[in-house]
Design a protein around this motif. Structure first.
Motif, short mmCIF file in Angstrom:
data_model
loop_
_atom_site.label_atom_id
_atom_site.label_comp_id
_atom_site.label_asym_id
_atom_site.label_seq_id
_atom_site.Cartn_x
_atom_site.Cartn_y
_atom_site.Cartn_z
N ARG A 29 0.85 -1.12 -0.15
CA ARG A 29 0.16 0.07 0.11
C ARG A 29 0.83 1.22 -0.03
O ARG A 29 0.42 2.28 -0.59
N ALA A 30 2.10 1.35 0.60
CA ALA A 30 3.01 2.37 0.89
C ALA A 30 3.44 2.64 -0.60
O ALA A 30 3.85 3.82 -0.97
N ASN A 31 3.48 1.78 -1.68
CA ASN A 31 4.02 2.05 -2.95
C ASN A 31 2.96 2.11 -4.00
O ASN A 31 3.21 2.23 -5.09
N LEU A 32 1.48 2.22 -3.68
CA LEU A 32 0.54 2.63 -4.45
C LEU A 32 0.29 4.08 -4.68
O LEU A 32 0.83 5.05 -4.02
N PRO A 33 0.24 4.49 -5.85
CA PRO A 33 0.14 5.98 -6.27
C PRO A 33 -1.12 6.57 -5.63
O PRO A 33 -2.06 5.72 -5.30
N ALA A 34 -1.05 8.03 -5.56
CA ALA A 34 -2.14 8.46 -5.12
C ALA A 34 -3.50 8.57 -5.97
O ALA A 34 -3.29 8.68 -7.19
N MET A 35 -4.51 8.15 -5.45
CA MET A 35 -5.83 7.91 -6.16
C MET A 35 -6.88 8.51 -5.60
O MET A 35 -7.17 8.47 -4.43
N ASP A 36 -7.76 9.08 -6.40
CA ASP A 36 -9.06 9.44 -5.89
C ASP A 36 -10.18 8.22 -6.28
O ASP A 36 -10.48 8.24 -7.30
N LEU A 37 -10.31 7.71 -5.36
CA LEU A 37 -11.25 6.23 -5.40
C LEU A 37 -12.73 6.42 -4.81
O LEU A 37 -13.49 5.39 -4.90
N TRP A 38 -12.82 7.60 -4.16
CA TRP A 38 -14.13 7.80 -3.37
C TRP A 38 -15.04 8.51 -4.26
O TRP A 38 -16.18 8.70 -3.98
N SER A 39 -14.64 9.19 -5.20
CA SER A 39 -15.86 9.80 -6.40
C SER A 39 -16.34 8.78 -7.20
O SER A 39 -15.41 7.84 -7.48
N ASP A 40 -17.57 8.86 -7.28
CA ASP A 40 -18.11 7.53 -7.94
C ASP A 40 -18.48 7.99 -9.52
O ASP A 40 -18.31 8.96 -9.80
N GLU A 41 -18.40 6.80 -10.48
CA GLU A 41 -18.75 7.25 -11.65
C GLU A 41 -19.50 5.97 -12.39
O GLU A 41 -19.51 4.93 -11.65
N PRO A 42 -20.11 6.05 -13.52
CA PRO A 42 -20.92 5.07 -14.05
C PRO A 42 -19.91 3.66 -14.44
O PRO A 42 -18.66 3.95 -14.65
N TRP A 43 -20.46 2.46 -14.55
CA TRP A 43 -19.90 1.47 -14.84
C TRP A 43 -19.19 1.43 -16.27
O TRP A 43 -17.97 1.46 -16.45
N ASP A 44 -20.00 1.76 -17.23
CA ASP A 44 -19.42 2.14 -18.48
C ASP A 44 -19.46 3.44 -18.82
O ASP A 44 -20.12 4.36 -18.93
N THR A 45 -18.10 3.71 -19.12
CA THR A 45 -17.98 5.37 -19.66
C THR A 45 -17.65 5.16 -21.27
O THR A 45 -18.54 5.51 -21.93
N ALA A 46 -16.73 4.75 -21.52
CA ALA A 46 -16.46 4.36 -22.92
C ALA A 46 -15.62 3.21 -23.02
O ALA A 46 -14.97 2.80 -22.20
N VAL A 47 -15.76 2.39 -23.94
CA VAL A 47 -14.95 0.86 -24.13
C VAL A 47 -13.94 1.24 -25.01
O VAL A 47 -14.04 1.67 -26.07
N GLU A 48 -12.81 0.86 -24.62
CA GLU A 48 -11.58 0.89 -25.32
C GLU A 48 -11.73 -0.08 -26.45
O GLU A 48 -12.23 -1.13 -26.09
N ARG A 49 -11.05 0.24 -27.70
CA ARG A 49 -11.14 -0.97 -28.71
C ARG A 49 -9.70 -0.90 -28.94
O ARG A 49 -8.76 0.30 -29.26
N SER A 50 -9.13 -2.10 -29.12
CA SER A 50 -7.93 -2.30 -29.54
C SER A 50 -7.54 -2.41 -31.15
O SER A 50 -8.69 -2.41 -31.82
#
Length: 440
Positions: free
Chosen positions: A419-440
């Protein structure tokens, strides 16, 4: 006195309703009634028929005393004597020495500073730890063993966040004793309730699986005439319940998350790896992938886009009726391990906070993007190729599958450093499941 809490009152945290405590008054001199109250409570709970109402273990807590202070009062000695003579039944007792962090601070303040010259910070830290352990042996363990013998388990703990491994050790000892003296059902409940050791979560998932859906997969009878989506629904719920996340919105049991996991299994069906016998370190690999995913975001609040749809099941096989065939068993094994490792990733990043869809999406994307996911699927395929269909259907032949699952778990001792090596992250703001789907 008015307002005093009874030992019968259940103490339940609003953040974790599966962990239930009962607090008693201390066994101070002149408080004879307190000892009898505790003994009566143990007797009542021992006689209750339902496991959930029984007492699974007793933590006998002492603040680490200063030098020359008495550790065991008369009431405590009488309690330990009753345990030794069998009057308390088979209920496990763990002696817990508290405020370990305070002892470390005290040791550091009183050390001869001249003896620390030329030492590195790490060496000084180890010296302080060794001096504290010597003090615990002198003022805690020696007096305890002199009176009660060496067979009373004991552990030193601190609730300070930098010493989380001490709480994990308490839980590990408790779970082991509960399993030995109360039973496997109670030990699984202990593992489910705790939130400090991911290894015990994996262990409990395996135990639940052996008893429930692994047997069902092997016999086909409980799943007969049911779609594979319905079968996956059963095992998904069981595994999620074991991890006991703070998930008031039930995101982990939502149709969208179930769909993500199903589509991941379908998408990761790939060919053999170049090194099928190589096993990656889960902790280091997943932390590196999380850092890569976070660094690629356009900004701290940018949505996390996962390359798997959450709205539509694209794996058509889930609508088929369950059959005990090689492809079906293989897919179920992949689903079990994928879900377990996604939840382990989520455990690492969520740090016991309330879950958001953003946090779950980061765990899914990190596992999906890591070399771990492909390695897991290919190791399952390799394992499957070595078995006959009869062996695949044999509940007791899944030892290699269990070993595979266990080989990727992270220990409680690793958690703080990872956990000490994890980057700073905003994980408590919510968002929809599907935003846009990446295509390879």
């Amino acid at each position: 006195m008015p307002g005093e809490v009874s030992i019968d009152h259940e103490l339940v945290s609003p953040q974790n309703n599966k962990f239930v405590l009962h607090d008693s008054k201390g066994f101070e001199p002149g408080e004879k009634d307190n000892l009898q109250t505790v003994r009566d409570f143990i007797d009542r709970r021992r006689a209750m028929p339902d496991l959930k109402n029984q007492l699974h273990a007793v933590w006998l807590c002492f603040e680490i005393p200063r030098a020359n202070a008495r550790l065991l009062e008369t009431g405590v000695e009488q309690f330990l004597t009753a345990k030794r003579e069998g009057e308390l039944g088979n209920i496990p007792i763990v002696v817990v020495f508290t405020k370990y962090d305070t002892l470390l601070d005290r040791v550091e303040r009183t050390m001869n500073k001249s003896s620390l010259k030329g030492l590195s910070k790490e060496a000084i830290k180890e010296l302080i730890k060794k001096s504290a352990e010597d003090k615990i042996q002198e003022v805690c363990i020696a007096p305890l063993e002199k009176f009660a013998g060496s067979d009373i388990p004991h552990v030193t703990v601190s609730t300070n966040g930098t010493h989380e491994e001490t709480l994990a050790r308490l839980i590990q000892i408790t779970e082991k004793l509960v399993c030995e003296h109360v039973g496997i059902d109670a030990s699984v409940m202990t593992s489910v309730a705790q939130r400090v050791d991911p290894g015990l979560k994996v262990k409990a998932s395996i135990e639940v699986g052996k008893r429930k859906y692994w047997k069902a997969l092997a016999s086909s009878v409980p799943f007969k005439k049911r779609s594979m989506w319905d079968c996956l629904h059963v095992l998904h719920t069981d595994i999620v319940n074991v991890w006991n996340f703070r998930d008031p919105n039930d995101y982990l049991c939502s149709p969208e998350f179930r769909t993500l996991m199903t589509n991941m299994v379908n998408e990761l069906d790939v060919g053999p790896t170049a090194e099928p016998d190589k096993t990656l370190s889960f902790g280091l690999t997943i932390v590196g992938t999380i850092a890569t995913v976070v660094s690629a975001l356009s900004g701290p609040a940018a949505p996390i886009v996962i390359p798997i749809v959450a709205s539509v099941v694209i794996a058509s096989w889930v609508y088929d009726v369950y059959e005990q065939t090689r492809p079906v068993l293989q897919r179920f094994m992949k689903y079990i391990i994928d879900l377990t490792l996604v939840l382990q990733t989520l455990y690492l990043i969520s740090e016991n906070q309330e879950l958001s869809r953003r946090a779950i999406k980061l765990a899914v994307k990190s596992y999906h993007s890591s070399p771990m996911s492909g390695e897991v699927h290919n190791r399952i395929q390799e394992y499957d190729r070595q078995l006959t269909l009869r062996q695949r259907a044999d509940r007791d032949s899944l030892g290699q599958f269990v070993e595979l699952l266990q080989s990727y778990n992270i220990s409680a001792g690793e958690v703080s450093n990872l956990r000490a090596n994890l980057p700073a992250m905003d994980l408590w703001s919510d968002e929809p499941w599907d935003t846009a789907v990446e295509r390879s």
